[in-house]
Design a protein around this motif. Structure first.
Motif, PDB file in Angstrom:
ATOM      1  N   GLU A  81      18.107  21.319  50.261  1.00  0.00           N
ATOM      2  CA  GLU A  81      19.144  20.472  49.672  1.00  0.00           C
ATOM      3  C   GLU A  81      20.073  21.294  48.779  1.00  0.00           C
ATOM      4  O   GLU A  81      21.281  21.080  48.772  1.00  0.00           O
ATOM      5  CB  GLU A  81      18.506  19.334  48.871  1.00  0.00           C
TER       6      GLU A  81
ATOM      7  N   PHE B  29      22.635  23.181  50.892  1.00  0.00           N
ATOM      8  CA  PHE B  29      23.728  22.331  51.372  1.00  0.00           C
ATOM      9  C   PHE B  29      24.673  21.934  50.242  1.00  0.00           C
ATOM     10  O   PHE B  29      25.876  21.774  50.468  1.00  0.00           O
ATOM     11  CB  PHE B  29      23.192  21.116  52.125  1.00  0.00           C
ATOM     12  N   LEU B  30      24.164  21.816  49.021  1.00  0.00           N
ATOM     13  CA  LEU B  30      25.036  21.570  47.875  1.00  0.00           C
ATOM     14  C   LEU B  30      25.971  22.768  47.675  1.00  0.00           C
ATOM     15  O   LEU B  30      27.169  22.606  47.444  1.00  0.00           O
ATOM     16  CB  LEU B  30      24.210  21.324  46.606  1.00  0.00           C
TER      17      LEU B  30
ATOM     18  N   VAL C 125      26.915  24.871  49.985  1.00  0.00           N
ATOM     19  CA  VAL C 125      27.877  24.835  51.100  1.00  0.00           C
ATOM     20  C   VAL C 125      28.997  23.848  50.782  1.00  0.00           C
ATOM     21  O   VAL C 125      30.179  24.159  50.961  1.00  0.00           O
ATOM     22  CB  VAL C 125      27.181  24.477  52.431  1.00  0.00           C
ATOM     23  N   ARG C 126      28.626  22.670  50.292  1.00  0.00           N
ATOM     24  CA  ARG C 126      29.656  21.664  49.959  1.00  0.00           C
ATOM     25  C   ARG C 126      30.579  22.137  48.849  1.00  0.00           C
ATOM     26  O   ARG C 126      31.787  21.907  48.899  1.00  0.00           O
ATOM     27  CB  ARG C 126      28.989  20.342  49.563  1.00  0.00           C
ATOM     28  N   LYS C 127      30.041  22.816  47.851  1.00  0.00           N
ATOM     29  CA  LYS C 127      30.865  23.227  46.703  1.00  0.00           C
ATOM     30  C   LYS C 127      31.670  24.501  46.965  1.00  0.00           C
ATOM     31  O   LYS C 127      32.792  24.620  46.488  1.00  0.00           O
ATOM     32  CB  LYS C 127      29.978  23.442  45.469  1.00  0.00           C
TER      33      LYS C 127
ATOM     34  N   LEU D  35      33.106  24.282  51.866  1.00  0.00           N
ATOM     35  CA  LEU D  35      33.990  23.213  52.343  1.00  0.00           C
ATOM     36  C   LEU D  35      35.383  23.239  51.717  1.00  0.00           C
ATOM     37  O   LEU D  35      36.368  23.025  52.436  1.00  0.00           O
ATOM     38  CB  LEU D  35      33.329  21.849  52.164  1.00  0.00           C
TER      39      LEU D  35
END
Length: 172
Positions: A13, A16-17, A19-21, A24
């Motif tokens: 998790e 993926f956080l 990756v999002r911050k 993306l």
């Protein structure tokens, strides 16, 4: 084992956080125009940014951490063996007719397992092969039951209830 699984879930998790911050926000419309471009941009970011920045809880880069434990990494020369490790795992009870059901399809297993629970592994995308496992080793492959063939199968030692009801004995 439950604690280990939830600990690893937190690591996933967190990735993926990140990756999002960090990934993306870098994307442009051009990056999203094809899966090939998106993958290229992602792997480039992974190599140049993620693997090379010091991780706060590791106090080193993920790449350095990986390299420090490289001797513990298992490699496989045979891709088929590696593929077997990622099969879906399930358990089934073998019916009295020596079959198990997987995704509404019947598979024949060795008769020694009738009435017992068996561990199986299979690819949920194809269901081509259903493997039976015991103590972590593959012991057999279940065969698909072909209903047409099964309906016409010759069976020995037929019982004739009509003959028995007339007082005759049937050879069994």
């Amino acid at each position: 084992m439950l604690c280990e699984a939830s600990h690893n879930k937190g690591k996933i998790e967190r990735f993926f956080l990140t990756v999002r911050k960090r990934f993306l926000p870098l994307l442009t419309d051009e990056d999203l125009s094809s899966l090939e471009k998106l993958n290229h941009h992602f792997f480039s970011w992974l190599e140049k940014d993620y693997h090379r920045k010091v991780h706060s809880s590791l106090n080193m880069t993920p790449l350095d951490k990986y390299m420090s434990q490289i001797s513990q990494v298992k490699t496989y020369d045979n891709p088929e063996k590696l593929k077997m490790l990622f099969l879906k795992r399930a358990q089934r009870k073998v019916r009295h007719d020596g079959t198990i059901s997987v995704d509404s399809n019947l598979y024949q297993v060795p008769p020694v397992y009738i009435g017992k629970k068996v561990k199986i592994r299979f690819d949920p995308e194809t269901y081509e092969h259903i493997y039976l496992y015991e103590n972590g080793s593959c012991i057999a492959e279940a065969e698909p039951v072909i209903m047409v063939d099964n309906a016409h199968a010759k069976r020995g030692n037929h019982l004739s209830f009509a003959a028995m009801s007339k007082g005759g004995k049937e050879d069994v």
